[in-house]
Design an enzyme around this catalytic site. Sequence first.
Site, PDB file in Angstrom:
ATOM      1  N   CYS A   1      15.928 -11.736  -4.609  1.00 44.73           N
ATOM      2  CA  CYS A   1      16.218  -9.769  -5.429  1.00 44.73           C
ATOM      3  C   CYS A   1      17.429 -10.004  -4.886  1.00 44.73           C
ATOM      4  CB  CYS A   1      15.909  -8.793  -3.545  1.00 44.73           C
ATOM      5  SG  CYS A   1      13.446  -9.090  -3.648  1.00 44.73           S
TER       6      CYS A   1
ATOM      7  N   HIS B   1      19.166  -3.053  -1.672  1.00 41.37           N
ATOM      8  CA  HIS B   1      18.032  -3.307  -2.708  1.00 41.37           C
ATOM      9  C   HIS B   1      16.678  -2.327  -1.595  1.00 41.37           C
ATOM     10  CE1 HIS B   1      15.578  -5.716  -4.289  1.00 41.37           C
ATOM     11  NE2 HIS B   1      14.893  -6.296  -3.644  1.00 41.37           N
TER      12      HIS B   1
ATOM     13  N   ASN C   1      10.308  -1.930  -6.045  1.00 41.46           N
ATOM     14  CA  ASN C   1      11.248  -3.260  -5.890  1.00 41.46           C
ATOM     15  C   ASN C   1      11.035  -4.219  -7.610  1.00 41.46           C
ATOM     16  OD1 ASN C   1      12.217  -6.054  -5.481  1.00 41.46           O
ATOM     17  ND2 ASN C   1      11.404  -6.140  -3.402  1.00 41.46           N
TER      18      ASN C   1
HETATM   19  N1  ACO Z   1      -2.497  -0.552   1.357  1.00 43.29           N
HETATM   20  C1  ACO Z   1      -3.806  -0.067   2.260  1.00 43.29           C
HETATM   21  N2  ACO Z   1      -3.759  -0.775   3.633  1.00 43.29           N
HETATM   22  C2  ACO Z   1      -2.984  -2.124   3.123  1.00 43.29           C
HETATM   23  C3  ACO Z   1      -1.952  -2.321   2.057  1.00 43.29           C
HETATM   24  C4  ACO Z   1      -1.970  -1.601   0.901  1.00 43.29           C
HETATM   25  N3  ACO Z   1      -1.397  -1.552  -0.249  1.00 43.29           N
HETATM   26  N4  ACO Z   1      -1.197  -3.683   2.447  1.00 43.29           N
HETATM   27  C5  ACO Z   1      -1.435  -4.446   3.265  1.00 43.29           C
HETATM   28  N5  ACO Z   1      -2.351  -3.193   3.942  1.00 43.29           N
HETATM   29  C6  ACO Z   1      -2.780  -3.476   5.193  1.00 43.29           C
HETATM   30  C7  ACO Z   1      -3.301  -4.977   6.068  1.00 43.29           C
HETATM   31  O1  ACO Z   1      -4.585  -5.237   5.676  1.00 43.29           O
HETATM   32  C8  ACO Z   1      -2.608  -4.320   7.661  1.00 43.29           C
HETATM   33  O2  ACO Z   1      -4.344  -3.932   7.526  1.00 43.29           O
HETATM   34  P1  ACO Z   1      -5.071  -5.031   9.262  1.00 43.29           P
HETATM   35  O3  ACO Z   1      -3.813  -3.790  10.582  1.00 43.29           O
HETATM   36  O4  ACO Z   1      -5.875  -4.403   9.492  1.00 43.29           O
HETATM   37  O5  ACO Z   1      -4.256  -6.534   9.134  1.00 43.29           O
HETATM   38  C9  ACO Z   1      -1.934  -3.281   7.304  1.00 43.29           C
HETATM   39  O6  ACO Z   1      -1.808  -2.806   6.274  1.00 43.29           O
HETATM   40  C10 ACO Z   1      -0.540  -3.557   8.220  1.00 43.29           C
HETATM   41  O7  ACO Z   1      -0.274  -4.788   7.166  1.00 43.29           O
HETATM   42  P2  ACO Z   1       1.065  -4.935   7.092  1.00 43.29           P
HETATM   43  O8  ACO Z   1       1.531  -6.301   5.981  1.00 43.29           O
HETATM   44  O9  ACO Z   1       2.111  -5.265   9.279  1.00 43.29           O
HETATM   45  O10 ACO Z   1       2.292  -3.931   6.979  1.00 43.29           O
HETATM   46  P3  ACO Z   1       3.997  -3.784   7.070  1.00 43.29           P
HETATM   47  O11 ACO Z   1       4.395  -2.504   7.798  1.00 43.29           O
HETATM   48  O12 ACO Z   1       4.643  -5.085   7.253  1.00 43.29           O
HETATM   49  O13 ACO Z   1       4.440  -3.025   5.522  1.00 43.29           O
HETATM   50  C11 ACO Z   1       4.967  -3.983   3.454  1.00 43.29           C
HETATM   51  C12 ACO Z   1       4.152  -3.968   4.930  1.00 43.29           C
HETATM   52  C13 ACO Z   1       5.203  -2.749   2.996  1.00 43.29           C
HETATM   53  C14 ACO Z   1       4.835  -5.395   2.890  1.00 43.29           C
HETATM   54  C15 ACO Z   1       6.441  -4.310   4.920  1.00 43.29           C
HETATM   55  O14 ACO Z   1       6.127  -5.148   5.211  1.00 43.29           O
HETATM   56  C16 ACO Z   1       7.373  -4.450   3.860  1.00 43.29           C
HETATM   57  O15 ACO Z   1       8.118  -4.237   2.835  1.00 43.29           O
HETATM   58  N6  ACO Z   1       7.719  -6.223   3.978  1.00 43.29           N
HETATM   59  C17 ACO Z   1       9.779  -6.213   2.616  1.00 43.29           C
HETATM   60  C18 ACO Z   1       9.525  -7.039   1.561  1.00 43.29           C
HETATM   61  C19 ACO Z   1      10.344  -7.166   1.215  1.00 43.29           C
HETATM   62  O16 ACO Z   1      11.339  -6.393   1.603  1.00 43.29           O
HETATM   63  N7  ACO Z   1      11.327  -8.303   0.859  1.00 43.29           N
HETATM   64  C20 ACO Z   1      12.192  -9.009   0.297  1.00 43.29           C
HETATM   65  C21 ACO Z   1      12.139  -8.538  -1.170  1.00 43.29           C
HETATM   66  S1  ACO Z   1      11.439  -9.359  -2.109  1.00 43.29           S
HETATM   67  C22 ACO Z   1      11.874 -10.507  -3.152  1.00 43.29           C
HETATM   68  O17 ACO Z   1      12.731 -11.375  -2.624  1.00 43.29           O
HETATM   69  C23 ACO Z   1      10.678 -10.648  -4.633  1.00 43.29           C
END
Ligand code: ACO
Length: 338
Positions: A119, A260, A290
Amino acid sequence: MASLPNSYAALRSIGAYVPEKILSNSDLEKMVDTTDEWIYKRTGIKERRIADKNESTSDMGAKAAAIAIERSGIKKEEIDLVICATVTPDYFNMPSTACIISKKLDIINVQAFDISAACSGFVYLLSIAKAFIESGMKKNILLIGAEKFSSIVDYTDRSTCILFGDGAGAAVVSATNDKSEAIIDVHASADGTYADFLVTPAPGSVNPANQKMLDKKLNFVQMKGNETFKLAVKTLTKDVIDILKRNNIKSEDIKHFVPHQANYRIIKAVGDALGMSKEQIVLTVQKYGNTSAASIPMAINDIYESGRLKSGDVMLLDTFGGGLTWASALVPFSPKKG
Ligand code: ACO
């Protein structure tokens, strides 16, 4: 003391291309165990674009680049370097997507290469363009950030498939003697300690292509989302505060904060730490998700096409991605005068 450059690097133009097909949160509700409410609340994303199966990263990149060249007022014959940031190249290994885009645009016999910084790719390209121009080696550089992220996403994995989309953005950066037009600063960095936070394990020298790799779905992106999220907020906040301080620029002097577009909550946390107003923060995550290296130029193009980006406006860019990599930049928009 570092000597002053003979010429400066100016961002002359921007362009973007997005595929027609829309994948909405309600479409995803039918594919995996998720809800529109969960996705919107956790990420700010409503929909993303998906490239046609016959549409490659270079097809999208070439379309964005043609627009950027047209808007730059520079003839394509004057371009002396083509650089493309992508983690979803047309071909893994070779040839580079930059070479293929160059051929599609009929820009041949010119240096062309790809970089891989996920990214952070487009801001990494800005640092390369700035260095090439300030050293006097090049005069007009075509930068492309393009991704067909759908080609490495597992649409049965709800933790990743909701996040990513396809698209391309491009820019022309040219030499100028007018310092007021110049890219003010670019800071790019990386820490491979966290390489396993975001990874496509195969194909590559560690896991060459074979049936086992496909059976284990190692060709798809894997992400430690929550860990990445926390590190992104911490690292980006420090990085943007540092670049503003180093250049004696205050948040209120920034016309457009172009982060980003990975997750609205990351954007809001960093924007709040900087005291950015709603009007300053550029948001496209709701409609494109993204798009990795394409995200920043697509967002700049959005404010350009809506008439918000004016000549002389100073933008603060920030980005974070696989590697882990991160980068920030202070960039005035400097279209060619006359
Ligand atoms: N729908 C419903 N529930 C979901 C989903 C979904 N799509 N995905 C995950 N969950 C659940 C998980 O299983 C978890 O359940 P549990 O509590 O029973 O275990 C719960 O939701 C919480 O999951 P987390 O991963 O802790 O959720 P979080 O609040 O962290 O959100 C997300 C996840 C959106 C992926 C976030 O962590 C994020 O945006 N991370 C950063 C991504 C990023 O910036 N990447 C860098 C750039 S990408 C690149 O370089 C190519």
